[in-house]
Design a protein around this motif. Structure first.
Motif, mmCIF file in Angstrom:
data_model
loop_
_atom_site.group_PDB
_atom_site.id
_atom_site.type_symbol
_atom_site.label_atom_id
_atom_site.label_comp_id
_atom_site.label_asym_id
_atom_site.label_seq_id
_atom_site.Cartn_x
_atom_site.Cartn_y
_atom_site.Cartn_z
ATOM 1 N N PHE A 69 0.834 -1.199 0.000
ATOM 2 C CA PHE A 69 0.000 0.000 0.000
ATOM 3 C C PHE A 69 0.875 1.258 0.000
ATOM 4 C CE2 PHE A 69 -2.378 3.375 2.133
ATOM 5 C CZ PHE A 69 -3.550 3.375 1.393
ATOM 6 N N ILE A 70 1.012 1.868 -1.173
ATOM 7 C CA ILE A 70 1.717 3.135 -1.335
ATOM 8 C C ILE A 70 0.810 4.028 -2.186
ATOM 9 C CG2 ILE A 70 3.797 4.293 -2.172
ATOM 10 C CD1 ILE A 70 5.265 1.632 -1.912
ATOM 11 N N PRO A 71 0.130 4.987 -1.570
ATOM 12 C CA PRO A 71 -0.884 5.774 -2.276
ATOM 13 C C PRO A 71 -0.433 6.360 -3.607
ATOM 14 C CG PRO A 71 -1.036 6.203 0.057
ATOM 15 C CD PRO A 71 0.178 5.334 -0.133
ATOM 16 N N ASP A 72 0.738 6.952 -3.662
ATOM 17 C CA ASP A 72 1.195 7.576 -4.910
ATOM 18 C C ASP A 72 1.346 6.538 -6.018
ATOM 19 O OD1 ASP A 72 1.221 10.135 -3.898
ATOM 20 O OD2 ASP A 72 3.310 10.015 -3.214
ATOM 21 N N ASP A 73 1.823 5.340 -5.654
ATOM 22 C CA ASP A 73 1.965 4.280 -6.658
ATOM 23 C C ASP A 73 0.602 3.802 -7.151
ATOM 24 O OD1 ASP A 73 4.653 4.517 -6.296
ATOM 25 O OD2 ASP A 73 4.924 2.619 -5.217
ATOM 26 N N ILE A 74 -0.355 3.730 -6.242
ATOM 27 C CA ILE A 74 -1.700 3.295 -6.624
ATOM 28 C C ILE A 74 -2.322 4.294 -7.586
ATOM 29 C CG2 ILE A 74 -4.029 2.855 -5.768
ATOM 30 C CD1 ILE A 74 -2.713 1.898 -3.152
#
Length: 301
Positions: A69-74
């Motif tokens: 879970f890495i928001p920017d990657d998502i």
């Protein structure tokens, strides 16, 4: 050269937000609406889901506990998806005020994933900072601070019912009271107030599917007015049932033997509902039963 059939458009709904804000409840409600729901799905496998050849509607739940879970990657990953015209991606973010989240955690005695040995408020603050990019970027934001579980379910239905893969299933059935009322009927209408075609010469061996029986029933003045009232009631109730998330509605019309009055009324009402945008299934429970004197009685009702 023959044209290749268009590939059904795949729909993906990403469901995320603060722990305790109602993600599990939202996913269950979406599943009831017809979405294929998966919770805590590994982020690294999202691309594989998008590469499936079949078109379907998939709701994927994830939060700060989800592996990778890495928001920017998502966000970057979803932006890549939007470049593919056969995939429609929507992101739903469930938020909730910190004080209410603390109350919910304390009430359930759950430990916040990011709190470790710190107070719950510290974990909530860290999570809010981590998820801030997703919150800003989400297509749909629902704040559940003042919501009950039912309030959240209702909001999910209001937000997504119009685009839900599964429509409410409506069944219009006929039956004979002499053989019992259908146990799964939601709405039952007793048509025994109408004159019985069973006692009319030449109509006994026919059914509500035959024109002479229909003409006999229509000739009864009370049928026209009562049918109009039942029609108005159903057209008012069915959209309300759908708004409440009801998946199945069974409308049953009954008469004595289940072969004449109920059959004709069920067929006529099903036609009305189709003209009004519904897709009812018609079932005649006792149409094949013999209309014996034992069932209809020995005198005109």
């Amino acid at each position: 050269m023959e044209d290749t059939p268009a590939r059904p458009r795949q729909r993906i709904l990403l469901v995320t937000g603060m722990l305790g804000a109602g993600k599990s409840t939202a996913l269950r409600e979406l599943e009831d609406l017809g979405w294929e729901a998966i919770d805590n799905f590994p982020i690294r496998l999202l691309d594989r889901m998008a590469e499936q050849d079949e078109g379907y509607s998939l709701a994927i739940g994830f939060d700060c506990r989800t592996r990778g879970f890495i928001p920017d990657d998502i966000i970057a990953q979803v932006k890549r998806w939007t470049d593919q015209h056969d995939i429609a991606v929507t992101t739903l973010f469930l938020d909730c005020a910190g004080h209410e989240l603390e109350r919910r955690f304390n009430e359930t005695r759950r430990r916040h994933f990011l709190a470790q040995d710190l107070p719950v408020s510290s974990g909530i603050a860290a999570e809010r900072e981590l998820l801030s990019p997703l919150r800003r970027w989400a297509d749909v934001l629902i704040d559940t601070t003042d919501f009950s579980v039912n309030d959240l379910k209702q909001t999910i239905r209001q937000q997504f019912a119009q685009t839900a893969p599964r429509e409410m299933t409506v069944t219009v059935s006929s039956f004979g009271f002499s053989r019992g009322t259908p146990p799964n009927a939601d709405l039952v209408f007793d048509m025994r107030y109408l004159d019985n075609p069973h006692w009319e010469p030449g109509l006994k061996e026919q059914t509500g599917l035959d024109d002479p029986v229909g003409a006999f029933i229509e000739n009864n003045a009370v049928f026209t007015s009562s049918f109009a009232k039942i029609r108005a009631l159903l057209l008012e109730l069915l959209p309300r049932y759908a708004a409440q998330g009801k998946t199945y509605v069974n409308i049953a019309f009954g008469c004595t033997g289940g072969r004449h009055r109920s059959v004709y009324t069920a067929e006529k009402m099903a036609k009305v509902l189709r003209e009004s945008g519904f897709s009812p299934t018609v079932l005649h429970r006792n149409l094949g039963s013999r209309a014996a004197e034992l069932v209809e009685g020995s005198q005109h009702p």
